[in-house]
Motif scaffolding. Structure first.
Motif, short mmCIF file in Angstrom:
data_model
loop_
_atom_site.label_atom_id
_atom_site.label_comp_id
_atom_site.label_asym_id
_atom_site.label_seq_id
_atom_site.Cartn_x
_atom_site.Cartn_y
_atom_site.Cartn_z
N ARG A 170 0.84 -1.19 0.00
CA ARG A 170 0.00 0.00 0.00
C ARG A 170 0.89 1.25 0.00
NH1 ARG A 170 -3.45 -3.45 3.99
NH2 ARG A 170 -4.82 -4.42 2.44
N ALA A 171 0.25 2.40 -0.24
CA ALA A 171 1.03 3.64 -0.43
C ALA A 171 1.94 3.95 0.76
CB ALA A 171 0.08 4.80 -0.69
N ASP A 172 1.48 3.61 1.97
CA ASP A 172 2.30 3.89 3.15
C ASP A 172 2.98 2.62 3.67
OD1 ASP A 172 0.08 2.58 4.10
OD2 ASP A 172 -0.25 3.92 5.81
N GLY A 173 3.05 1.59 2.83
CA GLY A 173 3.62 0.32 3.25
C GLY A 173 5.14 0.35 3.36
N VAL A 174 5.68 -0.67 4.01
CA VAL A 174 7.13 -0.75 4.25
C VAL A 174 7.63 -2.12 3.80
CG1 VAL A 174 8.94 -0.74 6.02
CG2 VAL A 174 7.03 0.88 6.18
N TYR A 175 8.74 -2.10 3.09
CA TYR A 175 9.47 -3.31 2.72
C TYR A 175 10.65 -3.45 3.68
CZ TYR A 175 12.50 -6.48 0.06
OH TYR A 175 13.30 -7.53 -0.32
N VAL A 176 10.88 -4.65 4.20
CA VAL A 176 12.02 -4.86 5.09
C VAL A 176 12.65 -6.19 4.75
CG1 VAL A 176 10.54 -5.79 6.94
CG2 VAL A 176 12.82 -4.92 7.50
N ALA A 177 13.98 -6.22 4.67
CA ALA A 177 14.69 -7.43 4.24
C ALA A 177 15.89 -7.69 5.12
CB ALA A 177 15.14 -7.28 2.78
N ASN A 178 16.14 -8.97 5.35
CA ASN A 178 17.36 -9.42 6.01
C ASN A 178 18.39 -9.75 4.93
OD1 ASN A 178 19.20 -10.47 7.88
ND2 ASN A 178 18.32 -12.53 7.71
N LEU A 179 19.51 -9.04 4.95
CA LEU A 179 20.59 -9.25 3.98
C LEU A 179 21.86 -9.64 4.73
CD1 LEU A 179 19.90 -6.04 1.85
CD2 LEU A 179 19.09 -8.36 1.39
N ALA A 180 22.87 -10.06 4.00
CA ALA A 180 24.14 -10.43 4.65
C ALA A 180 25.29 -10.08 3.72
CB ALA A 180 24.15 -11.92 4.99
N ASP A 181 26.35 -9.50 4.29
CA ASP A 181 27.51 -9.12 3.49
C ASP A 181 28.66 -8.77 4.44
OD1 ASP A 181 28.98 -8.63 1.21
OD2 ASP A 181 27.93 -6.78 0.65
N GLY A 182 29.81 -8.55 3.86
CA GLY A 182 30.98 -8.07 4.57
C GLY A 182 31.76 -7.13 3.67
N ALA A 183 32.76 -6.45 4.23
CA ALA A 183 33.57 -5.52 3.43
C ALA A 183 34.14 -6.24 2.21
CB ALA A 183 34.68 -4.94 4.30
N PRO A 184 34.16 -5.57 1.06
CA PRO A 184 33.87 -4.16 0.77
C PRO A 184 32.40 -3.87 0.44
CG PRO A 184 34.78 -5.17 -1.18
CD PRO A 184 34.75 -6.25 -0.13
N PHE A 185 31.49 -4.77 0.77
CA PHE A 185 30.03 -4.53 0.70
C PHE A 185 29.49 -4.33 -0.73
CE2 PHE A 185 31.34 -2.69 4.87
CZ PHE A 185 30.73 -3.65 5.67
N ALA A 186 30.07 -5.02 -1.70
CA ALA A 186 29.56 -4.89 -3.07
C ALA A 186 28.10 -5.29 -3.15
CB ALA A 186 30.40 -5.75 -4.02
N PHE A 187 27.72 -6.36 -2.47
CA PHE A 187 26.32 -6.82 -2.52
C PHE A 187 25.40 -5.84 -1.79
CE2 PHE A 187 22.75 -9.09 -0.56
CZ PHE A 187 22.11 -9.54 -1.71
N VAL A 268 23.17 -11.42 -8.92
CA VAL A 268 23.94 -12.51 -8.32
C VAL A 268 23.47 -12.70 -6.87
CG1 VAL A 268 26.00 -12.15 -9.74
CG2 VAL A 268 25.79 -10.94 -7.55
N PRO A 269 23.64 -13.90 -6.31
CA PRO A 269 23.28 -14.09 -4.90
C PRO A 269 24.19 -13.30 -3.98
CG PRO A 269 23.78 -16.20 -6.01
CD PRO A 269 24.22 -15.10 -6.91
N SER A 270 23.76 -13.14 -2.74
CA SER A 270 24.66 -12.55 -1.75
C SER A 270 25.87 -13.47 -1.57
CB SER A 270 23.92 -12.37 -0.42
OG SER A 270 23.54 -13.61 0.13
N PRO A 271 26.98 -12.93 -1.08
CA PRO A 271 28.21 -13.73 -1.01
C PRO A 271 28.12 -14.89 -0.04
CG PRO A 271 28.52 -11.60 0.06
CD PRO A 271 27.19 -11.54 -0.62
N GLU A 272 28.90 -15.90 -0.31
CA GLU A 272 29.00 -17.04 0.60
C GLU A 272 29.62 -16.54 1.90
OE1 GLU A 272 28.02 -20.64 1.45
OE2 GLU A 272 28.28 -20.47 -0.73
N PRO A 273 28.99 -16.80 3.04
CA PRO A 273 29.59 -16.35 4.31
C PRO A 273 30.91 -17.09 4.57
CG PRO A 273 27.31 -17.03 4.62
CD PRO A 273 27.70 -17.47 3.26
N PRO A 274 31.87 -16.42 5.19
CA PRO A 274 33.08 -17.14 5.59
C PRO A 274 32.74 -18.22 6.61
CG PRO A 274 33.06 -14.90 6.49
CD PRO A 274 31.88 -15.01 5.57
N ASP A 275 33.58 -19.23 6.68
CA ASP A 275 33.36 -20.33 7.63
C ASP A 275 33.15 -19.78 9.03
OD1 ASP A 275 33.59 -22.18 5.64
OD2 ASP A 275 35.64 -22.79 6.14
#
Length: 281
Positions: A170-187, A268-275
């Motif tokens: 809706r016009a006043d609606g909000v989108y919120v997402a959980n993302l994951a990344d690390g430096a240099p934060f290209a994703f 592209v997908p978000s980066p593979e997390p480090p171990d």
């Protein structure tokens, strides 16, 4: 009384395990292929254990006055932690939950039943396909927490996807997402550029060490056409057991830098997390 025992099952997209929390009587951790996915306390559905879930919860708390029922579309289901939270904190809300893994939904329904009367409808479907078929102006909130393994799928990162989310809101609606990344934060920077192409207002919530590039981690993106409750969000996140920072305005534009919006053909997908980035102790 019998002690709860772990449950392991092969589901559509890996091996799911439900493990009881020894410190909370009816609380469970869900992992898929060893990666933590959800934490649910059946006796306390408003309890959010994971840092990123708490930050998503802060956004949910500030999108409307406390207790107001909302129409919510959840992309990504897991153990339905956030739909349970909304049902507990905003009774009467109507919620659709889209989860690609039907086997996972069946496991959760069997072992972690939803509260009676909660208007939560789970659907086994692809998140973007469901979004594209959903009616316009039908949601107050779209919550995206979709990970294939430990990565955000590429088809949920583009301008075309963001436009579909905007259409459903809706016009006043909000989108919120959980993302994951690390430096240099290209994703992460590309996601900010992508959603800035579609929405007038953006905010980013993350732990300061992540934003400074010290470690890989989650970042919660909020986007809307109306001003976000940045001051309230900043208070909630700063006072949390896992303190975080809210970036918006000029600081967020500086962080985004010269990143370009993502087109479907370049996604592209978000980066593979480090171990060990998302491991459990």
């Amino acid at each position: 009384m019998n002690e709860p025992i772990p449950v392991t099952r092969v589901v559509d997209h890996g091996t799911a395990k439900l493990m009881p929390d020894v410190d909370r009587e009816r609380a469970w951790l869900l992992t898929v292929d060893g990666a933590p996915q959800s934490y649910v306390d059946l006796d306390a559905p408003a309890h959010l254990e994971f840092e990123y879930a708490r930050r998503l919860g802060h956004v949910l708390d500030t999108v409307a006055e406390p207790g107001r029922a909302l129409d919510v579309l959840h992309l990504g289901g897991g153990a339905l932690t956030l739909p349970r939270y909304v049902a507990a904190t905003r009774p009467g809300s109507r919620q659709d939950v889209v989860e690609a893994d039907r086997g996972l939904l069946e496991l959760v329904a069997e072992h972690l039943p939803l509260p009676d009367g909660a208007a939560i409808a789970p659907h086994a479907a692809d998140a973007r396909a469901w979004l594209e078929a959903a009616p316009g102006d039908s949601a107050d909130l779209v919550v995206a927490d979709v990970f294939g393994g430990s990565r955000v799928p590429a088809h949920l990162t583009s301008v075309a996807y963001a436009r579909e989310a905007e259409r459903v809101l809706r016009a006043d609606g909000v989108y919120v997402a959980n993302l994951a990344d690390g430096a240099p934060f290209a994703f992460l920077r590309s996601q900010l550029a992508t959603f800035a192409e579609v929405f007038a207002e953006l905010a980013l919530i993350a732990e300061p060490g992540v934003l400074r590039g010290r470690r890989f981690g989650n970042a919660v993106l909020a986007a809307s056409h109306r001003p976000l409750a940045v001051a309230a969000l900043a208070r909630l996140t700063a006072a949390d057991a896992f303190p975080a920072r809210v970036e918006h305005g000029a600081a967020l534009r500086d962080f985004t830098g010269d990143a370009r919006p993502v087109r479907d053909e370049d996604a592209v997908p978000s980066p593979e997390p480090p171990d060990g980035a998302f491991g459990i102790g």
